[in-house]
Structures are given as structure tokens and as C-alpha cells.
Design an enzyme around this catalytic site. Structure first.
Site, PDB file in Angstrom:
ATOM      1  N   CYS A   1       0.714  -1.035  -0.109  1.00  0.00           N
ATOM      2  CA  CYS A   1       0.131  -0.097  -0.058  1.00  0.00           C
ATOM      3  C   CYS A   1       0.832   1.145   0.053  1.00  0.00           C
ATOM      4  CB  CYS A   1      -0.877   0.031   1.248  1.00  0.00           C
ATOM      5  SG  CYS A   1      -2.102   1.355   1.242  1.00  0.00           S
TER       6      CYS A   1
ATOM      7  N   GLU B   1      -3.290   0.085  -6.133  1.00  0.00           N
ATOM      8  CA  GLU B   1      -2.157  -0.788  -6.456  1.00  0.00           C
ATOM      9  C   GLU B   1      -1.859  -0.285  -7.849  1.00  0.00           C
ATOM     10  OE1 GLU B   1      -0.575  -2.746  -4.616  1.00  0.00           O
ATOM     11  OE2 GLU B   1      -1.995  -2.865  -3.024  1.00  0.00           O
TER      12      GLU B   1
END
Length: 229
Positions: free
Chosen positions: A2, A103
Site C-alpha cells: 500500500c 495498486e
DNA sequence: CCAGACGTTGTT
DNA sequence: GTCTGG
DNA sequence: CCAGACGTTGTT
DNA sequence: GTCTGG
């Protein structure tokens, strides 16, 4: 993994979800929170307040605070041992509210940004650690990091790691200073894939300077050939 | 004993 | 290529 | 995570 | 701060 996330929930929603006494009066929706920026956190020290810390953990012993730029994530498997994280794991844990994260899915040479969220766009919390660094000028810098773990099958399409999302029932244990390490470690699991979804977004999100709703707009499908009749 | 490292990601 | 900054 | 800088001199 | 390597 993340490295960018989103928090657009209203202050009221954040207050309710995390059972807070108070929240800042005006919080702008954030569509592109990047490392080194202030992030809202709920710490074990003040479990009923939303406070702000710099994203990227600077260990208390660091000489160069720039190390924080790289410590935006911590492997949950090793937080108990790693010098940079172990004292924070023992004594300084936090929840980091979010409604989604990004992502970059590799497609050949290309990296396509993808927005990941919970079904129903539910507000959730990353498991985090925080730390205090004393700068030479005498000021105190509070920083935090997001824990990672193995991906669930859905997220493994995107990456070989995923951020730890805590279910609501685990919030109080994660913030309990007396919780045993084994109990804490057991919370750091991949989140249920059946409660998550993702879609491709535009590369607007790539630059941390772009912090607008455009970041989470689903990428329009490439125009299809109109049949010739 | 002191000096120096201490981390993540990904890629090779 | 590698580091720094957001 | 990605984007953007990465250097020196001197001048304004 | 605490551990590892010399």
C-alpha cells in the site's frame, strides 16, 4: 502493498465507525494520500481521537529522518523482531482509516493503476504502528506505517503483498496496550476477498499532486469498433 | 570494548 | 541508475 | 506508490 | 534503544 490511499468519508462517518469523542471540524476528502503526507490515525494513546501523523515511520534512533520515506510499510511477519518496528509493535499501535487504496498492476511494461475498495464502499482501517522522532531542532515528529501481509487470492492478481485491513471487531484489541504479542500477531491476516473489489483508474493518480475525485473514476473502456452496416 | 546498522518494495 | 520528496 | 531531480558558475 | 560484527 500500500503506497497510496483514499479517505473521503465524512467526519460523522469516521466518528461513528471508530467510536470517537471528537473529530476535526473540517476534513477535506482525500483521493490521493501519499507517503510523507499527514494521515489521520487513531492511536492506543488516544483511542477516542483522530490525530494526524506523517506517513513513513522514523525510528526514534534515526539520525536521518529520510529513512521514513522508505518505511511506509512494515512486514507483519517480522514486526516483533525488526529494530525499526519492535518497540512500536509493543507500545505504539494505531488504526488508519481509509475507504480505499491503489495498486499498480503490471501489464507487460505498463503499470496500470487500480483502485481497491470494500464492497458497498465501506469505511475500514489499516493496522498501523506509530513512532516519535526528536528532531535536532527540538521539535517532535510523529510518524506511522501500514502493516502488510500475504495477499488474499483477489489481491494476489495485483501484488504479492497486501496491506492489513482490520475487521471492526479487532479494533479494540489492536489498540489495547496489554494485549499479548501472539494475540496481536494473529490479527494480521489477509482480509476476506469476498468483501473486496477493484477496478482500473486513470493515470491521473500517479502524481501525488493530483488529489481529486478523478483519481477514483473507473477507467472508461476503450471505444469499441462500431459495426459497419 | 566500540562502531555501525537498524527497512520496505522489487528486481536480478 | 538512484535518491528524495510528496 | 510514482514523479522528478540529479550540477556548477554567476547574475538578477 | 539494542543488536551484530570486529
Amino acid at each position: 502493498m500500500c503506497g497510496r490511499f483514499v479517505l473521503t468519508a465524512t467526519t460523522e462517518a469516521i466518528q461513528q465507525t471508530f467510536d470517537l469523542d471528537s473529530v476535526p471540524t473540517s476534513m477535506l476528502p482525500r483521493y490521493n494520500i501519499a507517503p510523507t503526507q499527514p494521515v489521520g490515525v487513531i492511536t492506543n494513546d488516544h483511542p477516542r481521537q483522530l490525530t494526524f501523523q506523517r506517513w513513513g515511520l522514523i525510528p526514534s534512533w534515526a539520525k536521518d529522518p529520510a529513512i521514513g520515506n522508505t518505511l511506509i510499510n512494515a512486514r507483519s511477519e517480522t514486526v516483533e523482531e525488526k529494530p525499526a518496528f519492535r518497540s512500536a509493535f509493543k507500545r505504539r499501535r494505531c488504526l488508519i482509516p481509509a475507504d480505499g487504496f491503489y495498486e499498480w498492476k503490471k501489464d507487460g511494461k505498463e503499470k496500470k493503476p487500480v483502485f481497491v475498495h470494500l464492497k458497498d464502499n465501506e469505511l475500514f482501517a489499516f493496522a498501523g504502528l506509530w513512532e516519535v522522532w526528536h528532531s535536532p531542532d527540538g521539535s517532535e515528529v510523529q510518524t506511522c506505517t501500514i502493516l502488510t501481509t500475504d495477499p488474499n487470492p483477489l489481491m494476489s492478481q495485483l501484488h504479492h503483498r497486501m496491506a492489513v485491513i482490520l475487521p471492526k471487531e479487532d479494533y479494540s484489541v489492536w489498540l489495547d496496550k496489554d494485549a499479548p504479542p501472539d494475540v496481536l500477531k494473529a490479527l494480521l491476516q489477509p482480509y476476506d476477498e469476498n468483501r473486496m473489489a477493484f477496478y482500473e483508474v486513470s493515470k491521473v493518480v500517479n502524481s501525488p499532486y493530483n488529489d481529486s475525485a478523478e483519481c477514483i473514476v473507473p477507467l472508461t473502456a476503450p471505444p469499441t469498433q462500431t459495426p459497419m452496416l
